[in-house]
Design a protein around this motif. Structure first.
Motif, PDB file in Angstrom:
ATOM      1  N   ASP A 210       3.839   0.242  13.508  1.00 54.94           N
ATOM      2  CA  ASP A 210       4.197  -0.127  12.278  1.00 54.94           C
ATOM      3  C   ASP A 210       3.813   0.422  11.106  1.00 54.94           C
ATOM      4  N   VAL A 211       2.331   0.629  11.083  1.00 51.10           N
ATOM      5  CA  VAL A 211       1.874   1.514   9.915  1.00 51.10           C
ATOM      6  C   VAL A 211       2.482   2.917   9.951  1.00 51.10           C
ATOM      7  N   CYS A 212       2.309   3.601  11.251  1.00 49.24           N
ATOM      8  CA  CYS A 212       3.054   4.944  11.343  1.00 49.24           C
ATOM      9  C   CYS A 212       4.221   5.055  10.837  1.00 49.24           C
ATOM     10  N   HIS A 213       5.229   4.189  11.083  1.00 48.94           N
ATOM     11  CA  HIS A 213       6.621   4.179  10.740  1.00 48.94           C
ATOM     12  C   HIS A 213       6.843   3.972   9.323  1.00 48.94           C
ATOM     13  N   SER A 214       6.129   3.019   8.888  1.00 53.94           N
ATOM     14  CA  SER A 214       6.067   2.673   7.443  1.00 53.94           C
ATOM     15  C   SER A 214       5.736   3.902   6.383  1.00 53.94           C
TER      16      SER A 214
ATOM     17  N   LEU B 277       0.760  -1.262  -0.071  1.00 54.32           N
ATOM     18  CA  LEU B 277       0.171   0.192  -0.070  1.00 54.32           C
ATOM     19  C   LEU B 277       0.758   1.469  -0.008  1.00 54.32           C
ATOM     20  N   ARG B 278       2.000   1.225   0.876  1.00 56.70           N
ATOM     21  CA  ARG B 278       2.776   2.432   0.864  1.00 56.70           C
ATOM     22  C   ARG B 278       3.428   2.803  -0.526  1.00 56.70           C
ATOM     23  N   GLU B 279       3.919   1.628  -1.201  1.00 58.28           N
ATOM     24  CA  GLU B 279       4.415   1.914  -2.580  1.00 58.28           C
ATOM     25  C   GLU B 279       3.473   2.395  -3.512  1.00 58.28           C
ATOM     26  N   HIS B 280       2.306   1.701  -3.354  1.00 55.15           N
ATOM     27  CA  HIS B 280       1.166   2.304  -4.433  1.00 55.15           C
ATOM     28  C   HIS B 280       0.988   3.788  -4.128  1.00 55.15           C
TER      29      HIS B 280
ATOM     30  N   GLY C  17       2.240  10.230  -4.881  1.00 56.08           N
ATOM     31  CA  GLY C  17       3.582  10.962  -4.532  1.00 56.08           C
ATOM     32  C   GLY C  17       3.621  10.937  -2.976  1.00 56.08           C
ATOM     33  N   GLY C  18       2.667   9.952  -2.354  1.00 57.14           N
ATOM     34  CA  GLY C  18       2.535  10.136  -0.876  1.00 57.14           C
ATOM     35  C   GLY C  18       1.115   9.980  -0.317  1.00 57.14           C
ATOM     36  N   VAL C  19       1.174  10.339   0.884  1.00 54.20           N
ATOM     37  CA  VAL C  19      -0.168  10.490   1.431  1.00 54.20           C
ATOM     38  C   VAL C  19      -0.539  11.705   2.521  1.00 54.20           C
ATOM     39  N   ASP C  20      -1.720  11.974   2.611  1.00 50.88           N
ATOM     40  CA  ASP C  20      -1.875  13.406   3.303  1.00 50.88           C
ATOM     41  C   ASP C  20      -2.466  12.909   4.898  1.00 50.88           C
TER      42      ASP C  20
END
Length: 277
Positions: A120-124, A73-76, A82-85
């Motif tokens: 872990d999701v926060c760090h990722s 999901l992060r890479e998608h 270009g990221g997430v808000d």
């Protein structure tokens, strides 16, 4: 790459998470909202329900306990947007009072999802969080209650927390005591859910402090909140709020305007600051 604001809600095919997705779809201007779930079929069914209401969330599979799933999901999000808000960490579990699972197992399983998986999701996602980004960790007032039920010695340990490893060690001690069946005599509460959510509140505070130090000019906020007692499967439909009412505080925090630095690292309930410890 796009200038669209992108929001992700974990564990959102039903319950409070579903309500958060619905509310964000209505309130997030120039935005895209991702509904995520471990089970692809259930996730897509939830998206279809919202489509019937005229809302257009997107779906992506996500199991917060699966590092590869989180990375996909992060890479998608990084590649497409270009990221997430906005990241709302809603995914979590709670054992029923009638559960026959040994208390020590309940503690370990709850920690793995509600604390470790969430952080872990926060760090990722931290490296792809855009300026003015918001992370909201759905916690619980049960965490505040758990602190009140700690022994004075354990309260002092929580007040002295400086690093995430400090929290990890405290929760490890709790789980070991729970498995031995002597957690009460060692000054721990009888609520695995509450104790783990206390850990999440403390972890959120540390994350907020870290992002303020690492990216002080980016106006990023990381906060915890309690949605209230909501009628969901987790509460056996015994709550006093609807899922949309439960979504109010998480969405309020997720959409905070620039210059709201006083919210960073703190805990909220019904939009109000919760102070304890």
């Amino acid at each position: 790459m796009t200038s669209l604001r992108v929001a992700v809600v974990t564990g959102s095919n039903k319950g409070i998470g579903f309500g958060i997705v619905r509310t964000l779809c209505k309130q997030l201007e120039n935005g895209i909202v991702y509904l995520t779930a471990r089970d692809e079929g259930r996730g897509k069914e939830a998206v279809a329900k919202l489509n019937q209401e005229g809302l257009q969330p997107k779906f992506h599979q996500l199991d917060i306990n699966d590092g590869e799933s989180v990375a996909r999901l992060r890479e998608h999000l990084k590649t497409v947007y270009g990221g997430v808000d906005i990241l709302v960490n809603n995914a979590g579990i709670a054992f029923k009072r009638a559960s026959t699972e040994p208390f020590g197992n309940q503690a370990a399983i709850t920690m793995a999802t509600d604390y470790r998986g969430t952080l872990d999701v926060c760090h990722s996602f931290h490296p792809i969080l855009k300026p003015h980004g918001r992370i909201v960790n759905v916690s619980s007032m049960n965490g505040v209650k758990a602190f009140d039920e700690l022994s004075e010695e354990n309260k002092a340990h929580f007040r002295a927390i400086k690093t995430e490893e400090d929290i990890n060690l405290l929760l490890k001690d709790f789980i070991e005591a729970a498995k031995e069946g002597d957690h009460k005599s060692k000054g721990w509460p009888s609520s695995a859910y509450g104790t783990v959510k206390l850990g999440l509140i403390c972890g959120t505070k540390l994350l907020g402090e870290a992002v303020q130090k690492d990216r002080p000019q980016d106006d990023i906020l990381i906060m915890a909140c309690c949605p209230g007692h909501v009628r969901t499967d987790m509460s056996s439909q015994q709550g006093v709020k609807t899922i949309d009412e439960g979504a109010d505080t998480p969405v309020y925090l997720a959409l905070l305007s620039s210059g709201s630095t006083e919210f960073n690292g703190k805990m909220y309930f019904d939009r109000a600051l919760v102070e304890f410890m």
